[in-house]
Design a protein around this motif. Structure first.
Motif, PDB file in Angstrom:
ATOM      1  N   LEU A  18       4.046   8.004  -2.820  1.00  0.00           N
ATOM      2  CA  LEU A  18       3.267   7.487  -1.475  1.00  0.00           C
ATOM      3  C   LEU A  18       4.339   7.212  -0.529  1.00  0.00           C
ATOM      4  CD1 LEU A  18       3.369   3.378  -1.917  1.00  0.00           C
ATOM      5  CD2 LEU A  18       3.766   4.709  -3.858  1.00  0.00           C
ATOM      6  N   ALA A  19       3.720   7.324   0.671  1.00  0.00           N
ATOM      7  CA  ALA A  19       4.486   7.053   1.900  1.00  0.00           C
ATOM      8  C   ALA A  19       4.079   5.687   2.230  1.00  0.00           C
ATOM      9  CB  ALA A  19       4.045   7.915   3.092  1.00  0.00           C
ATOM     10  N   ARG A  20       4.961   4.633   2.703  1.00  0.00           N
ATOM     11  CA  ARG A  20       4.667   3.267   2.885  1.00  0.00           C
ATOM     12  C   ARG A  20       5.495   2.864   3.885  1.00  0.00           C
ATOM     13  NH1 ARG A  20       7.695   0.831  -2.533  1.00  0.00           N
ATOM     14  NH2 ARG A  20      10.043   1.082  -1.685  1.00  0.00           N
ATOM     15  N   TYR A  21       4.791   1.751   4.767  1.00  0.00           N
ATOM     16  CA  TYR A  21       5.386   1.116   5.742  1.00  0.00           C
ATOM     17  C   TYR A  21       5.391  -0.508   5.611  1.00  0.00           C
ATOM     18  CZ  TYR A  21       6.863   0.136  10.548  1.00  0.00           C
ATOM     19  OH  TYR A  21       7.683  -0.307  11.970  1.00  0.00           O
ATOM     20  N   VAL A  22       6.228  -1.303   6.084  1.00  0.00           N
ATOM     21  CA  VAL A  22       6.217  -2.645   5.859  1.00  0.00           C
ATOM     22  C   VAL A  22       6.079  -3.285   7.280  1.00  0.00           C
ATOM     23  CG1 VAL A  22       8.677  -3.111   5.294  1.00  0.00           C
ATOM     24  CG2 VAL A  22       7.054  -4.520   4.652  1.00  0.00           C
ATOM     25  N   MET A  23       5.501  -4.461   7.407  1.00  0.00           N
ATOM     26  CA  MET A  23       5.695  -5.061   8.593  1.00  0.00           C
ATOM     27  C   MET A  23       5.508  -6.806   8.613  1.00  0.00           C
ATOM     28  SD  MET A  23       3.468  -4.380  12.131  1.00  0.00           S
ATOM     29  CE  MET A  23       4.025  -2.512  12.300  1.00  0.00           C
ATOM     30  N   ILE A  24       6.209  -7.415   9.180  1.00  0.00           N
ATOM     31  CA  ILE A  24       6.240  -8.817   9.250  1.00  0.00           C
ATOM     32  C   ILE A  24       5.768  -9.157  10.775  1.00  0.00           C
ATOM     33  CG2 ILE A  24       7.438 -11.331   8.782  1.00  0.00           C
ATOM     34  CD1 ILE A  24       9.507  -9.570   7.177  1.00  0.00           C
ATOM     35  N   SER A  25       4.538  -9.775  10.777  1.00  0.00           N
ATOM     36  CA  SER A  25       3.914 -10.079  11.932  1.00  0.00           C
ATOM     37  C   SER A  25       2.766 -11.321  11.741  1.00  0.00           C
ATOM     38  CB  SER A  25       3.480  -8.903  12.553  1.00  0.00           C
ATOM     39  OG  SER A  25       2.191  -8.617  11.857  1.00  0.00           O
ATOM     40  N   PRO A  26       2.000 -11.800  12.657  1.00  0.00           N
ATOM     41  CA  PRO A  26       1.144 -12.458  12.398  1.00  0.00           C
ATOM     42  C   PRO A  26      -0.187 -11.932  11.745  1.00  0.00           C
ATOM     43  CG  PRO A  26       1.998 -12.949  14.757  1.00  0.00           C
ATOM     44  CD  PRO A  26       2.546 -11.442  14.188  1.00  0.00           C
ATOM     45  N   ASN A  27      -0.264 -10.521  12.184  1.00  0.00           N
ATOM     46  CA  ASN A  27      -1.467  -9.810  11.402  1.00  0.00           C
ATOM     47  C   ASN A  27      -0.895  -8.541  10.809  1.00  0.00           C
ATOM     48  OD1 ASN A  27      -4.074  -9.290  10.930  1.00  0.00           O
ATOM     49  ND2 ASN A  27      -4.515  -8.708  13.031  1.00  0.00           N
TER      50      ASN A  27
END
Length: 167
Positions: A18-27
């Motif tokens: 898999l190719a993945r991406y993480v983000m921390i945000s309100p949405n």
């Protein structure tokens, strides 16, 4: 399927890339999905011969209490399941392999009509099921819970996968 939740089933999911991406945000759910859609287009994934897009996602648990409480942030990982031999033409996503694992799986009908109730409810049902059968995972190291959304005959569904120990 008139009910919200399906019966729980046990599935072995074979190793996948898999190719993945993480983000921390309100949405972060929308933010990461939008990011990965752009990445999939720019990387050439969507033009890969014979490829049928499959997106998965899961909550990213490594968010501090201050980020949650003071700023209203949470984390999410969005990923595309990719072919073994796919080489992206751009950077921007982490490429990893998820090893074969055993999962308890439940399907939610129309999960986004009440996402903050239905999705956690699905996880709760799986954990109840696993507890009653002494299958709760003893370790989550290198294991992921994951969600896959799809539409059939105009109805949106979400499959929720939680690793379980079968021995």
């Amino acid at each position: 399927m008139d009910q919200i939740y399906s019966e729980i089933s046990l599935k072995t999911v074979e190793k996948f890339r898999l190719a993945r991406y993480v983000m921390i945000s309100p949405n972060p759910e929308n933010d990461t999905m939008e990011y990965m859609e752009r990445w999939a287009k720019n990387s050439g994934l969507l033009d890969y011969p014979g490829y049928t897009p499959r997106k998965i996602g899961w909550d990213f648990p490594f968010v501090s209490e201050e980020q949650k409480e003071r700023f209203g942030l949470h984390g999410y990982v969005a990923a595309y399941i990719i072919p073994e031999d796919f080489v992206p033409s751009c950077e921007g996503a982490e490429l990893v392999v998820q090893e074969t694992d055993h999962y308890a799986v439940i399907t939610i009908t129309d999960p986004f009509s009440a996402p903050w109730e239905k999705i956690p409810g699905a996880y709760g049902k799986i954990y109840e099921y696993a507890n009653a059968r002494h299958m709760v995972a003893q370790s989550y190291e290198n294991r992921i819970c994951m969600e896959e959304v799809y539409v059939r005959e105009g109805v949106t569904y979400m499959d929720v996968y939680v690793p379980v120990d079968t021995q």
